[in-house]
Design a protein around this motif. Structure first.
Motif, short mmCIF file in Angstrom:
data_model
loop_
_atom_site.label_atom_id
_atom_site.label_comp_id
_atom_site.label_asym_id
_atom_site.label_seq_id
_atom_site.Cartn_x
_atom_site.Cartn_y
_atom_site.Cartn_z
N ARG A 119 0.81 -1.22 0.00
CA ARG A 119 0.00 0.00 0.00
C ARG A 119 0.84 1.27 0.00
O ARG A 119 0.40 2.31 -0.47
CB ARG A 119 -0.92 -0.01 1.22
CG ARG A 119 -2.07 0.95 1.15
CD ARG A 119 -3.14 0.57 2.14
NE ARG A 119 -4.31 1.41 2.00
CZ ARG A 119 -5.48 1.18 2.59
NH1 ARG A 119 -5.61 0.09 3.33
NH2 ARG A 119 -6.50 1.98 2.45
N SER A 120 2.05 1.20 0.53
CA SER A 120 2.90 2.38 0.63
C SER A 120 3.65 2.71 -0.65
O SER A 120 4.35 3.72 -0.71
CB SER A 120 3.91 2.19 1.77
OG SER A 120 4.72 1.04 1.50
N ASP A 121 3.55 1.89 -1.67
CA ASP A 121 4.30 2.10 -2.90
C ASP A 121 3.91 3.42 -3.56
O ASP A 121 2.73 3.77 -3.61
CB ASP A 121 4.07 0.95 -3.87
CG ASP A 121 5.03 0.97 -5.03
OD1 ASP A 121 4.77 1.72 -6.00
OD2 ASP A 121 6.04 0.25 -4.98
N PRO A 122 4.87 4.17 -4.09
CA PRO A 122 4.57 5.45 -4.74
C PRO A 122 3.61 5.33 -5.93
O PRO A 122 2.93 6.29 -6.28
CB PRO A 122 5.94 5.95 -5.20
CG PRO A 122 6.92 5.27 -4.30
CD PRO A 122 6.33 3.93 -4.00
N ASP A 123 3.55 4.17 -6.53
CA ASP A 123 2.66 3.95 -7.68
C ASP A 123 1.27 3.48 -7.27
O ASP A 123 0.46 3.15 -8.15
CB ASP A 123 3.27 2.92 -8.64
CG ASP A 123 4.44 3.49 -9.43
OD1 ASP A 123 4.46 4.71 -9.67
OD2 ASP A 123 5.34 2.69 -9.80
N MET A 124 0.97 3.46 -5.99
CA MET A 124 -0.30 2.90 -5.53
C MET A 124 -1.50 3.61 -6.15
O MET A 124 -2.43 2.96 -6.63
CB MET A 124 -0.38 2.97 -4.01
CG MET A 124 -1.63 2.34 -3.42
SD MET A 124 -1.69 0.55 -3.72
CE MET A 124 -3.26 0.15 -2.97
N ALA A 125 -1.50 4.93 -6.16
CA ALA A 125 -2.64 5.67 -6.70
C ALA A 125 -2.82 5.39 -8.19
O ALA A 125 -3.95 5.20 -8.66
CB ALA A 125 -2.48 7.16 -6.46
N ALA A 126 -1.72 5.34 -8.92
CA ALA A 126 -1.81 5.04 -10.35
C ALA A 126 -2.37 3.65 -10.58
O ALA A 126 -3.19 3.43 -11.49
CB ALA A 126 -0.43 5.17 -10.99
N LEU A 127 -1.98 2.70 -9.75
CA LEU A 127 -2.48 1.34 -9.89
C LEU A 127 -3.93 1.21 -9.43
O LEU A 127 -4.68 0.36 -9.94
CB LEU A 127 -1.59 0.37 -9.11
CG LEU A 127 -0.18 0.19 -9.68
CD1 LEU A 127 0.66 -0.68 -8.76
CD2 LEU A 127 -0.23 -0.42 -11.08
N GLN A 128 -4.36 2.06 -8.50
CA GLN A 128 -5.77 2.07 -8.13
C GLN A 128 -6.63 2.58 -9.30
O GLN A 128 -7.72 2.06 -9.56
CB GLN A 128 -5.99 2.93 -6.89
CG GLN A 128 -5.49 2.27 -5.61
CD GLN A 128 -5.64 3.17 -4.40
OE1 GLN A 128 -5.09 4.27 -4.36
NE2 GLN A 128 -6.39 2.71 -3.42
N LEU A 129 -6.14 3.61 -9.98
CA LEU A 129 -6.83 4.08 -11.19
C LEU A 129 -6.86 2.98 -12.23
O LEU A 129 -7.89 2.74 -12.89
CB LEU A 129 -6.12 5.32 -11.73
CG LEU A 129 -6.29 6.60 -10.91
CD1 LEU A 129 -5.24 7.63 -11.31
CD2 LEU A 129 -7.68 7.17 -11.11
N LEU A 130 -5.75 2.30 -12.39
CA LEU A 130 -5.67 1.20 -13.35
C LEU A 130 -6.64 0.08 -12.99
O LEU A 130 -7.22 -0.56 -13.88
CB LEU A 130 -4.23 0.68 -13.40
CG LEU A 130 -3.91 -0.33 -14.50
CD1 LEU A 130 -4.02 0.33 -15.87
CD2 LEU A 130 -2.51 -0.89 -14.30
N SER A 131 -6.83 -0.15 -11.70
CA SER A 131 -7.76 -1.19 -11.26
C SER A 131 -9.18 -0.90 -11.75
O SER A 131 -9.90 -1.80 -12.20
CB SER A 131 -7.75 -1.30 -9.74
OG SER A 131 -6.52 -1.79 -9.27
N ILE A 132 -9.60 0.35 -11.66
CA ILE A 132 -10.93 0.72 -12.12
C ILE A 132 -11.03 0.52 -13.63
O ILE A 132 -12.04 0.03 -14.15
CB ILE A 132 -11.26 2.17 -11.74
CG1 ILE A 132 -11.09 2.39 -10.23
CG2 ILE A 132 -12.68 2.53 -12.18
CD1 ILE A 132 -11.93 1.46 -9.37
N ILE A 133 -9.98 0.88 -14.35
CA ILE A 133 -9.97 0.68 -15.80
C ILE A 133 -10.09 -0.80 -16.14
O ILE A 133 -10.79 -1.18 -17.08
CB ILE A 133 -8.69 1.29 -16.39
CG1 ILE A 133 -8.71 2.82 -16.25
CG2 ILE A 133 -8.51 0.90 -17.86
CD1 ILE A 133 -7.40 3.50 -16.60
N LEU A 134 -9.44 -1.65 -15.36
CA LEU A 134 -9.48 -3.08 -15.63
C LEU A 134 -10.81 -3.71 -15.25
O LEU A 134 -11.26 -4.66 -15.90
CB LEU A 134 -8.35 -3.78 -14.86
CG LEU A 134 -6.95 -3.65 -15.44
CD1 LEU A 134 -5.93 -4.23 -14.48
CD2 LEU A 134 -6.85 -4.32 -16.80
#
Length: 429
Positions: free
Chosen positions: A253-268
């Motif tokens: 959860r602490s990874d700097p890319d977490m927010a980008a991957l959360q956005l990607l999750s919605i896209i997926l």
């Protein structure tokens, strides 16, 4: 019968690592959460953290479980305890006028837990029954087989309840030892609701001592180690439905890319509706599934989350569904995301956030999670800025950094009919 009002004799003179209090306008309710970090990721036997957490409302040095239940029911309090992957602890919701009593009870339950042997044995029997029931459910059985494939012997690779063998090897003394070790590392206490913050803090410090005392530390567990095999097939109790799980480990959860991957999750396909690339391709266009969903960071916490695609389908269409999933992941990595779908995902996450901060219960949970993960998850402005910041290039870069079509692992939960029909590769139960 009511709880006594006297102070408790704490197991440790200083019990709190951190304290968060927040006034929440609205209903005259106060919610309290006491988390003891550690959980099953640090337990010595599978299921020990789950049993230990559940035992916190089963008896103290002053009263047994029946007295505890009668006392809380008499004031309409909602009292519970839990043992999870990252912590075990207590939750207590009460009317605002009863917050003094609630805090005293919370202190007694946490600091004077007695772990009676008969209730421990009863809890273990309940856990074994729950675990067997869970493994009778086709989707759950396939899901945990997939988790084991990704996380190996790490606690995230098994149900929170543990294993039958692990539960059978637990006793009350082991629970008391785990609880004492967790107290020595320090508790996280959060209180939210219609309250006076200064008055609540003074009472907490009287009962628990001042927060921030020097506590014992512990080493993190070994990182998850995925199985080398790329595919698993198991037989479930389903009659005619198959469950397909595809993915691999990603980031904590602490990874700097977490927010980008959360956005990607919605896209997926992690949104609340029918949208997302995976559901659209597999279910809407191909007609291969009755359910389909995807996330890039499912279960992300102190340990890495996972890219996971779940498709509920027929055994006859399983191979085609898997092929579609792989093709969509490759297409994402090669072609990137569309500006419209990125902004739609961003809008979804931003508009969803206020619904996470409506009640004292939600605020108490958010405050505790903020401490556990050392992130300001309770700050709406910080959360909104995280979702606003990633550009299209950021999301695509994060996808290519953390998603890999060549690393995908597959677990297929096949119905029992495949034993006679010969569908798919040879399966193991």
């Amino acid at each position: 019968m009511t709880f006594e009002n006297g102070d408790c004799a704490a197991r440790t003179p200083k019990a709190l690592r951190d304290l968060r209090i927040r006034r929440v306008e609205g209903s005259a309710v106060v919610s309290m959460r006491l988390w003891l970090p550690g959980g099953s990721r640090l337990e010595s036997r599978p299921g020990l953290a789950w049993v230990t957490g559940r035992m916190l409302t089963e008896g103290t040095e002053r009263r047994d479980w029946k007295e505890i239940a009668r006392a809380s029911d008499g004031l309409g309090m909602v009292l519970g305890s839990f043992g999870g992957l990252e912590a075990h602890g207590i939750s207590l919701d009460c009317l605002s006028r009863d917050w003094h009593q609630g805090l005293r009870w919370l202190a007694e339950l946490a600091l004077e837990s007695s772990f009676p042997g008969d209730r421990c044995a009863w809890t273990i029997r309940q856990g074994i029954a729950d675990l067997k029931s869970l493994m009778d459910q086709p989707e759950a059985k396939a899901s945990w087989a997939f988790a084991e494939q990704l996380y190996g012997e790490h606690a995230a690779g098994r149900p929170p309840t543990g294993t039958v063998a692990g539960l059978e090897a637990i006793n009350a003394d082991l629970c008391a030892e785990l609880h004492d070790r967790s107290l020595a590392r320090g508790a996280v206490l959060t209180v939210a609701g219609l309250l006076d913050e200064d008055e609540v803090q003074a009472e907490i410090e009287r009962l628990f001592g001042e927060p921030g005392a020097e506590m014992q530390t512990c080493e993190a567990p070994p990182p998850p180690a995925s199985e080398t095999q790329g595919r698993r097939e198991i037989i479930t109790s389903a009659r005619d439905q198959a469950h397909l799980f595809v993915g691999h480990l990603t980031v904590p959860r602490s990874d700097p890319d977490m927010a980008a991957l959360q956005l990607l999750s919605i896209i997926l396909g992690a949104g609340a509706g029918l949208t997302g690339r995976i559901p659209d391709r597999v279910r809407e266009k191909e007609g291969l599934a009755y359910s389909a969903a995807a996330s890039a960071v499912s279960g992300a916490g102190l340990d890495p989350g996972r890219l996971v695609v779940h498709v509920g389908t027929s055994p006859d269409t399983l191979s085609r569904a898997e092929q579609c999933v792989r093709e969509e992941i490759v297409r994402l990595l090669e072609q990137g995301v569309e500006p419209e779908e990125l902004e739609s995902a961003r809008s979804y996450l931003l508009r969803r956030e206020p619904f996470h901060r409506e009640t004292p219960q939600q605020w108490a949970e958010l405050l505790a999670a903020s401490v556990l993960y050392q992130l300001p998850l309770d700050d709406p402005e910080w959360v909104n800025e995280r979702y606003q910041a990633p550009t299209r290039e950021d999301v695509e870069t994060a996808a290519r950094r953390h998603l890999d079509a060549d690393r995908l692992k597959v677990t297929a939960g096949l119905p029992s009919s495949t034993r006679t029909q010969g569908i798919g590769a040879p399966a193991s139960s």
